[in-house]
Design a protein around this motif. Structure first.
Motif, PDB file in Angstrom:
ATOM      1  N   ARG A  73       0.241 -45.657  -0.002  1.00 12.78           N
ATOM      2  CA  ARG A  73      -0.867 -44.713  -0.244  1.00 12.78           C
ATOM      3  C   ARG A  73      -1.593 -44.374   1.057  1.00 12.78           C
ATOM      4  NH1 ARG A  73      -1.364 -43.783  -5.470  1.00 12.78           N
ATOM      5  NH2 ARG A  73      -0.662 -45.357  -6.962  1.00 12.78           N
ATOM      6  N   TYR A  74      -1.740 -45.360   1.928  1.00 15.18           N
ATOM      7  CA  TYR A  74      -2.361 -45.092   3.234  1.00 15.18           C
ATOM      8  C   TYR A  74      -1.493 -44.112   4.028  1.00 15.18           C
ATOM      9  CZ  TYR A  74      -4.268 -45.729   7.879  1.00 15.18           C
ATOM     10  OH  TYR A  74      -4.812 -45.493   9.114  1.00 15.18           O
ATOM     11  N   ALA A  75      -0.172 -44.338   4.039  1.00 20.66           N
ATOM     12  CA  ALA A  75       0.746 -43.435   4.736  1.00 20.66           C
ATOM     13  C   ALA A  75       0.689 -42.036   4.133  1.00 20.66           C
ATOM     14  CB  ALA A  75       2.169 -43.981   4.692  1.00 20.66           C
ATOM     15  N   LEU A  76       0.642 -41.953   2.807  1.00 20.91           N
ATOM     16  CA  LEU A  76       0.573 -40.652   2.142  1.00 20.91           C
ATOM     17  C   LEU A  76      -0.699 -39.900   2.516  1.00 20.91           C
ATOM     18  CD1 LEU A  76       1.917 -41.591  -1.404  1.00 20.91           C
ATOM     19  CD2 LEU A  76       3.097 -40.247   0.369  1.00 20.91           C
ATOM     20  N   ARG A  77      -1.794 -40.630   2.645  1.00 23.68           N
ATOM     21  CA  ARG A  77      -3.044 -39.983   3.063  1.00 23.68           C
ATOM     22  C   ARG A  77      -2.907 -39.412   4.459  1.00 23.68           C
ATOM     23  NH1 ARG A  77      -8.107 -43.598   3.421  1.00 23.68           N
ATOM     24  NH2 ARG A  77      -7.451 -43.826   5.556  1.00 23.68           N
ATOM     25  N   ARG A  78      -2.320 -40.194   5.377  1.00 24.43           N
ATOM     26  CA  ARG A  78      -2.126 -39.730   6.750  1.00 24.43           C
ATOM     27  C   ARG A  78      -1.178 -38.525   6.792  1.00 24.43           C
ATOM     28  NH1 ARG A  78      -5.903 -40.530   9.216  1.00 24.43           N
ATOM     29  NH2 ARG A  78      -4.753 -40.075  11.100  1.00 24.43           N
ATOM     30  N   LEU A  79      -0.088 -38.593   6.027  1.00 24.80           N
ATOM     31  CA  LEU A  79       0.870 -37.487   5.974  1.00 24.80           C
ATOM     32  C   LEU A  79       0.238 -36.248   5.345  1.00 24.80           C
ATOM     33  CD1 LEU A  79       3.961 -39.581   4.847  1.00 24.80           C
ATOM     34  CD2 LEU A  79       3.721 -38.405   7.062  1.00 24.80           C
ATOM     35  N   GLY A  80      -0.576 -36.454   4.323  1.00 20.27           N
ATOM     36  CA  GLY A  80      -1.273 -35.339   3.685  1.00 20.27           C
ATOM     37  C   GLY A  80      -2.239 -34.654   4.625  1.00 20.27           C
ATOM     38  N   HIS A  81      -3.004 -35.442   5.376  1.00 20.23           N
ATOM     39  CA  HIS A  81      -3.945 -34.870   6.346  1.00 20.23           C
ATOM     40  C   HIS A  81      -3.215 -34.078   7.418  1.00 20.23           C
ATOM     41  CE1 HIS A  81      -7.750 -36.462   4.948  1.00 20.23           C
ATOM     42  NE2 HIS A  81      -7.181 -37.640   4.766  1.00 20.23           N
ATOM     43  N   ALA A  82      -1.995 -34.485   7.748  1.00 22.93           N
ATOM     44  CA  ALA A  82      -1.198 -33.771   8.746  1.00 22.93           C
ATOM     45  C   ALA A  82      -0.517 -32.545   8.151  1.00 22.93           C
ATOM     46  CB  ALA A  82      -0.144 -34.708   9.345  1.00 22.93           C
ATOM     47  N   GLY A  83      -0.609 -32.355   6.834  1.00 22.23           N
ATOM     48  CA  GLY A  83       0.009 -31.201   6.187  1.00 22.23           C
ATOM     49  C   GLY A  83       1.510 -31.359   5.984  1.00 22.23           C
ATOM     50  N   LEU A  84       1.979 -32.597   5.912  1.00 22.38           N
ATOM     51  CA  LEU A  84       3.409 -32.841   5.788  1.00 22.38           C
ATOM     52  C   LEU A  84       3.864 -33.146   4.361  1.00 22.38           C
ATOM     53  CD1 LEU A  84       3.978 -34.871   9.070  1.00 22.38           C
ATOM     54  CD2 LEU A  84       4.417 -32.446   8.626  1.00 22.38           C
ATOM     55  N   LEU A  85       2.958 -32.996   3.404  1.00 19.18           N
ATOM     56  CA  LEU A  85       3.319 -33.151   1.995  1.00 19.18           C
ATOM     57  C   LEU A  85       3.088 -31.823   1.289  1.00 19.18           C
ATOM     58  CD1 LEU A  85       1.653 -36.601   1.173  1.00 19.18           C
ATOM     59  CD2 LEU A  85       4.049 -36.153   1.744  1.00 19.18           C
ATOM     60  N   ASP A  86       3.916 -31.531   0.284  1.00 18.27           N
ATOM     61  CA  ASP A  86       3.760 -30.278  -0.458  1.00 18.27           C
ATOM     62  C   ASP A  86       2.427 -30.198  -1.173  1.00 18.27           C
ATOM     63  OD1 ASP A  86       5.967 -28.829   0.257  1.00 18.27           O
ATOM     64  OD2 ASP A  86       7.190 -29.484  -1.425  1.00 18.27           O
ATOM     65  N   SER A  87       2.016 -31.271  -1.816  1.00 24.52           N
ATOM     66  CA  SER A  87       0.757 -31.299  -2.547  1.00 24.52           C
ATOM     67  C   SER A  87       0.060 -32.613  -2.263  1.00 24.52           C
ATOM     68  CB  SER A  87       0.995 -31.184  -4.049  1.00 24.52           C
ATOM     69  OG  SER A  87       1.816 -30.106  -4.341  1.00 24.52           O
ATOM     70  N   PRO A  88      -0.697 -32.682  -1.176  1.00 22.54           N
ATOM     71  CA  PRO A  88      -1.350 -33.957  -0.868  1.00 22.54           C
ATOM     72  C   PRO A  88      -2.350 -34.350  -1.944  1.00 22.54           C
ATOM     73  CG  PRO A  88      -2.140 -32.235   0.592  1.00 22.54           C
ATOM     74  CD  PRO A  88      -1.045 -31.640  -0.238  1.00 22.54           C
ATOM     75  N   SER A  89      -2.451 -35.637  -2.164  1.00 32.54           N
ATOM     76  CA  SER A  89      -3.378 -36.176  -3.144  1.00 32.54           C
ATOM     77  C   SER A  89      -4.591 -36.743  -2.421  1.00 32.54           C
ATOM     78  CB  SER A  89      -2.688 -37.279  -3.945  1.00 32.54           C
ATOM     79  OG  SER A  89      -3.617 -37.906  -4.775  1.00 32.54           O
ATOM     80  N   GLU A  90      -5.720 -36.646  -3.039  1.00 31.68           N
ATOM     81  CA  GLU A  90      -6.941 -37.186  -2.444  1.00 31.68           C
ATOM     82  C   GLU A  90      -7.392 -38.453  -3.172  1.00 31.68           C
ATOM     83  OE1 GLU A  90      -8.447 -36.333   0.369  1.00 31.68           O
ATOM     84  OE2 GLU A  90      -6.892 -34.833   0.672  1.00 31.68           O
ATOM     85  N   VAL A  91      -6.429 -39.265  -3.590  1.00 32.52           N
ATOM     86  CA  VAL A  91      -6.802 -40.517  -4.247  1.00 32.52           C
ATOM     87  C   VAL A  91      -7.372 -41.473  -3.210  1.00 32.52           C
ATOM     88  CG1 VAL A  91      -5.078 -40.284  -6.059  1.00 32.52           C
ATOM     89  CG2 VAL A  91      -4.504 -41.518  -3.975  1.00 32.52           C
ATOM     90  N   ARG A  92      -8.231 -42.356  -3.665  1.00 34.72           N
ATOM     91  CA  ARG A  92      -8.817 -43.322  -2.756  1.00 34.72           C
ATOM     92  C   ARG A  92      -7.739 -44.298  -2.300  1.00 34.72           C
ATOM     93  NH1 ARG A  92      -9.879 -47.926  -0.949  1.00 34.72           N
ATOM     94  NH2 ARG A  92     -11.881 -48.732  -0.370  1.00 34.72           N
ATOM     95  N   THR A  93      -7.685 -44.499  -0.999  1.00 37.66           N
ATOM     96  CA  THR A  93      -6.713 -45.436  -0.456  1.00 37.66           C
ATOM     97  C   THR A  93      -7.439 -46.519   0.309  1.00 37.66           C
ATOM     98  OG1 THR A  93      -6.468 -44.201   1.591  1.00 37.66           O
ATOM     99  CG2 THR A  93      -4.969 -43.637  -0.190  1.00 37.66           C
TER     100      THR A  93
END
Length: 167
Positions: A73-93
């Protein structure tokens, strides 16, 4: 992230493997991202079919550590902030410190280092033999220029590259 099944963005990207790291370059925005091994493993596993738990299990096997959804989840947050996920999630990590404490190895923390590539006009160089005589005529004051000697940064000031900036 759709229904807890994250999907890595693929459109408009150049992707290069560099050892255990991955460099991702966004063609439209000219942003580059360097993913360390952990972040790259998570990003590659984001196919839109795997759950966070399945990604954690896969990444844990690859890294030789117990599966940890907090790490993913921490990695997904970092990837989302970088715009590297199709639909980033803003769940608490978890925080970086909490993840490091849980996995016990800070070296395994996911890192996504991003930078913006300069436009050609910003990357203009002025070939010269010394900063004092470097001619960057026509270039705006306070823009970067290069001394031609080393990789130090210089600032264009009144048509000359200066290391201290404009007075």
């Amino acid at each position: 992230m759709t229904g807890g099944r994250p999907k890595a963005r693929q459109e408009g990207l150049l992707v290069r493997e560099l050892g255990e790291e991955v460099v991702v370059y966004e063609l439209a925005s000219h942003r580059g991202h360097c993913l360390n091994r952990t972040a790259a493993l998570v990003w590659r596993a984001c196919d839109g079919r795997r759950t966070v738990a399945a990604i954690a299990a896969q990444v844990g096997r690859e890294l030789g550590v117990p599966a940890d959804e907090g790490l993913v989840r921490y990695a997904l947050r970092r990837l989302g902030h970088a715009g590297l996920l199709d639909s980033p999630s803003e769940v608490r990590t978890l925080t970086r410190r909490e993840v490091a404490r849980r996995i016990g190895q800070a070296a395994l923390l996911p890192v996504v280092a991003s930078l913006l590539a300069p436009r050609p006009s910003e990357a203009a160089t002025c070939p010269c033999t010394s900063p004092a005589v470097c001619d960057c005529a026509g270039q705006a004051n306070f823009t970067s220029c290069w001394s031609g000697i080393d990789c130090s940064s210089y600032i264009c000031c009144g048509g000359l590259c200066k290391s201290g900036g404009c007075p």
